[in-house]
Write an enzyme that holds these catalytic residues in place. Structure first.
Site, PDB file in Angstrom:
ATOM      1  N   SER A  72     -15.490  23.131  32.432  1.00 30.39           N
ATOM      2  CA  SER A  72     -15.849  22.746  33.796  1.00 30.39           C
ATOM      3  C   SER A  72     -17.054  23.562  34.242  1.00 30.39           C
ATOM      4  O   SER A  72     -17.172  24.739  33.913  1.00 30.39           O
ATOM      5  CB  SER A  72     -14.671  23.029  34.734  1.00 30.39           C
ATOM      6  N   TYR A  75     -21.336  18.639  37.528  1.00 31.13           N
ATOM      7  CA  TYR A  75     -21.431  17.999  38.839  1.00 31.13           C
ATOM      8  C   TYR A  75     -22.897  18.014  39.241  1.00 31.13           C
ATOM      9  O   TYR A  75     -23.641  18.911  38.833  1.00 31.13           O
ATOM     10  CB  TYR A  75     -20.608  18.768  39.884  1.00 31.13           C
ATOM     11  N   THR A  80     -19.496  14.113  35.763  1.00 30.36           N
ATOM     12  CA  THR A  80     -18.358  13.583  36.537  1.00 30.36           C
ATOM     13  C   THR A  80     -18.886  12.739  37.689  1.00 30.36           C
ATOM     14  O   THR A  80     -19.691  13.211  38.499  1.00 30.36           O
ATOM     15  CB  THR A  80     -17.493  14.744  37.057  1.00 30.36           C
ATOM     16  N   LYS A 116     -17.945  10.592  33.170  1.00 24.65           N
ATOM     17  CA  LYS A 116     -16.503  10.837  33.283  1.00 24.65           C
ATOM     18  C   LYS A 116     -16.026  10.317  34.630  1.00 24.65           C
ATOM     19  O   LYS A 116     -16.486  10.787  35.679  1.00 24.65           O
ATOM     20  CB  LYS A 116     -16.228  12.346  33.177  1.00 24.65           C
ATOM     21  N   HIS A 131      -9.438  11.348  37.180  1.00 22.02           N
ATOM     22  CA  HIS A 131      -9.455  12.758  37.563  1.00 22.02           C
ATOM     23  C   HIS A 131      -8.024  13.295  37.672  1.00 22.02           C
ATOM     24  O   HIS A 131      -7.707  14.120  38.513  1.00 22.02           O
ATOM     25  CB  HIS A 131     -10.202  12.916  38.892  1.00 22.02           C
TER      26      HIS A 131
HETATM   27  C1  LIG Z   1      -6.602  21.886  38.086  1.00 20.77           C
HETATM   28  C2  LIG Z   1      -7.564  20.832  37.673  1.00 20.77           C
HETATM   29  C3  LIG Z   1      -8.923  21.080  37.773  1.00 20.77           C
HETATM   30  C4  LIG Z   1      -9.833  20.111  37.377  1.00 20.77           C
HETATM   31  N1  LIG Z   1     -11.158  20.406  37.428  1.00 20.77           N
HETATM   32  C5  LIG Z   1     -12.056  19.475  37.023  1.00 20.77           C
HETATM   33  C6  LIG Z   1     -13.434  19.773  37.018  1.00 20.77           C
HETATM   34  O1  LIG Z   1     -13.847  20.879  37.348  1.00 20.77           O
HETATM   35  N2  LIG Z   1     -14.274  18.790  36.658  1.00 20.77           N
HETATM   36  C7  LIG Z   1     -13.839  17.547  36.285  1.00 20.77           C
HETATM   37  O2  LIG Z   1     -14.648  16.675  35.972  1.00 20.77           O
HETATM   38  N3  LIG Z   1     -12.522  17.262  36.241  1.00 20.77           N
HETATM   39  C8  LIG Z   1     -11.633  18.198  36.599  1.00 20.77           C
HETATM   40  N4  LIG Z   1     -10.305  17.896  36.545  1.00 20.77           N
HETATM   41  C9  LIG Z   1      -9.847  16.601  36.003  1.00 20.77           C
HETATM   42  C10 LIG Z   1      -9.604  16.691  34.488  1.00 20.77           C
HETATM   43  O3  LIG Z   1     -10.804  16.844  33.787  1.00 20.77           O
HETATM   44  C11 LIG Z   1      -8.898  15.455  33.932  1.00 20.77           C
HETATM   45  O4  LIG Z   1      -9.599  14.313  34.350  1.00 20.77           O
HETATM   46  C12 LIG Z   1      -7.418  15.322  34.352  1.00 20.77           C
HETATM   47  O5  LIG Z   1      -6.830  16.588  34.552  1.00 20.77           O
HETATM   48  C13 LIG Z   1      -6.651  14.574  33.279  1.00 20.77           C
HETATM   49  O6  LIG Z   1      -5.346  14.356  33.673  1.00 20.77           O
HETATM   50  P1  LIG Z   1      -4.065  15.244  33.221  1.00 20.77           P
HETATM   51  O7  LIG Z   1      -4.154  16.520  33.989  1.00 20.77           O
HETATM   52  O8  LIG Z   1      -2.932  14.375  33.626  1.00 20.77           O
HETATM   53  O9  LIG Z   1      -4.159  15.451  31.725  1.00 20.77           O
HETATM   54  C14 LIG Z   1      -9.379  18.860  36.914  1.00 20.77           C
HETATM   55  C15 LIG Z   1      -8.008  18.614  36.821  1.00 20.77           C
HETATM   56  C16 LIG Z   1      -7.101  19.585  37.184  1.00 20.77           C
HETATM   57  C17 LIG Z   1      -5.633  19.308  37.041  1.00 20.77           C
HETATM   58  C1  LIG Z   2     -13.462  22.791  41.922  1.00 18.40           C
HETATM   59  C2  LIG Z   2     -12.793  21.443  41.907  1.00 18.40           C
HETATM   60  C3  LIG Z   2     -13.490  20.445  42.756  1.00 18.40           C
HETATM   61  C4  LIG Z   2     -12.623  20.972  40.517  1.00 18.40           C
HETATM   62  C5  LIG Z   2     -11.971  19.661  40.377  1.00 18.40           C
HETATM   63  O1  LIG Z   2     -12.600  18.731  39.934  1.00 18.40           O
HETATM   64  C6  LIG Z   2     -10.580  19.456  40.720  1.00 18.40           C
HETATM   65  O2  LIG Z   2      -9.942  20.336  41.285  1.00 18.40           O
HETATM   66  O3  LIG Z   2     -10.064  18.365  40.446  1.00 18.40           O
END
Ligand SMILES: Cc1cc2nc3c(=O)[nH]c(=O)nc-3n(C[C@H](O)[C@H](O)[C@H](O)COP(=O)(O)O)c2cc1C
Ligand SMILES: CC(C)CC(=O)C(=O)O
Length: 364
Positions: free
Chosen positions: A105, A128, A154, A231, A255
């Site tokens: 990330s 981002y 993303t 994404k 997401h």
């Molecule tokens: C705690 C958390 C933080 C995330 N942070 C980002 C991020 O910084 N950038 C992003 O594109 N997606 C982020 N995502 C989304 C993940 O990349 C992904 O799409 C998603 O977690 C997949 O689903 P799952 O948690 O059910 O495996 C985040 C998801 C979670 C749970």
């Molecule tokens: C810092 C956050 C915006 C990262 C993210 O994509 C999330 O928490 O789902």
């Protein structure tokens, strides 16, 4: 001894502090999509073939131009040092140990350079687009200079989804941690929010450009010397535009149900996207993947690989690098077994005919 990925989550529920636990596990609003991401896998059945000599099963596959041991990769999740002191460094080492890909990330609590130093494994950077375009350009350049092999842009986060627990907790990044890719206080610190909002939503609103459009995709592509993927694609229409925009792949993602609630599960729209790109670019998927059989179903419906989000955080919290390695071993073994029992000795053997709807009644 943990027997499945959910066991890592149960452990985190007992041991992780509430600010982090709620942030990691929450989804947007009523979490309809979070639940759908799981349930939709259960509505698909596997159609196994028999007598196929599965004495040797290989999960080796290709991710863009790189060979990986398995189609199970690591999705970008922000702020991993809330789960474990070594955060993203430990995750990257586990990914290298198991010869898979980690997507870092851009909101990581270890910098791009430190992660590159910790692991020589295959890494992509999640990006981002910031209001400050120079910041965005620098992130791309730093990732390239550090050997990251692709950029995953993303596209589903012009603003942050409304996550109720974070609002109630007034989420904040613990003060000993920072968004490590940035030095200025406005970009590095998160929290101390106003009433009625999560610190994170305010942070995102201050940094991210909601005017993000296809013109920015072209701009990112003009800077990047590595492949660029989008994404957060969920429809055939956007998948076709992605092909026209000349990107190198799309990740079908909602997401993890954290942005707009009530969008479909990713597995339900995978085939729509796969058909729309018509073989022009590879399609990937994340969201709710918790079982080897989920991976099998996604591959059968057109995904080249899948990405795990939350399970990595739970495993990281459990035992750092060893925890993530153990979790990857567990789901990889589930995939190997699913392939053997469905009569597939290699990833290429998994076809569309290997899945169907659960209530698949034979014609009388
Ligand atoms: C705690 C958390 C933080 C995330 N942070 C980002 C991020 O910084 N950038 C992003 O594109 N997606 C982020 N995502 C989304 C993940 O990349 C992904 O799409 C998603 O977690 C997949 O689903 P799952 O948690 O059910 O495996 C985040 C998801 C979670 C749970
Ligand atoms: C810092 C956050 C915006 C990262 C993210 O994509 C999330 O928490 O789902």
């Amino acid at each position: 001894m943990f027997a499945c990925l959910d066991d890592f989550e149960r452990h985190a529920e007992r041991t992780l502090d509430r600010n982090a636990l709620d942030y990691y596990r929450s989804g947007a609003q009523d979490m309809v999509t979070v639940r759908e991401n799981r349930r939709a896998f259960d509505r698909l059945c596997i159609r196994p073939r028999v007598l196929r000599d599965v004495s040797s099963v290989s999960t080796v596959t290709r991710l863009l131009d790189h060979s990986v041991a398995s189609p199970i990769c690591i999705a970008p999740t922000a702020m991993q040092r809330m789960a474990h002191p070594e955060g993203e460094l430990a995750t990257a080492r586990a990914a290298e140990r198991r010869a898979t890909c980690m997507v870092l990330s851009s909101w990581s609590t270890a910098s791009i350079e430190d992660v590159a130093h910790a692991s020589a494994g295959l890494k992509w950077l999640q990006l981002y687009v910031y209001k400050d375009r120079e910041t965005t350009r620098r992130l791309i350049e730093r990732a390239q200079d550090s050997g990251f092999a692709a950029i995953a842009l993303t596209v589903d986060t012009p603003e942050l989804g409304r996550r109720l627990p974070d609002i109630r907790n007034r989420f904040r990044l613990p003060p000993h941690l920072t968004m490590a890719n940035f030095s200025s206080a406005d970009k590095a610190q998160v929290g101390g929010s106003e009433e009625g909002n999560s610190g994170l939503a305010a942070y995102v609103a201050s940094q991210i450009d909601p005017s993000l459009s296809w013109a920015d995709v072209a701009w990112v592509k003009s800077i990047a010397r590595v492949p660029v993927l989008l994404k957060g694609i969920l429809t055939a229409e956007d998948a076709r535009l992605a092909v026209q925009a000349g990107v190198d792949g799309v990740i079908v993602s909602n997401h993890g149900g954290r942005q707009i609630d009530s969008v479909p599960s990713t597995i339900a729209v995978l085939e729509e996207v796969f058909c729309a790109v018509n073989g022009a670019i590879p399609v990937f998927l994340d969201g709710g993947v918790r079982r080897g059989t989920d991976v099998f179903k996604a591959l059968a419906l057109g995904a080249r690989a899948v990405f795990l989000g939350r399970p990595v955080l739970w495993a990281l919290h459990y035992k750092g690098e060893d925890g993530v390695t153990e979790m990857l071993d567990l789901i990889n073994e589930e995939l190997r077994l699913a392939m053997a029992l469905a009569g597939c000795a290699s990833i290429a053997d998994i076809t569309r005919q290997h899945v169907g709807p659960l209530a698949h009644l034979p014609r009388l």
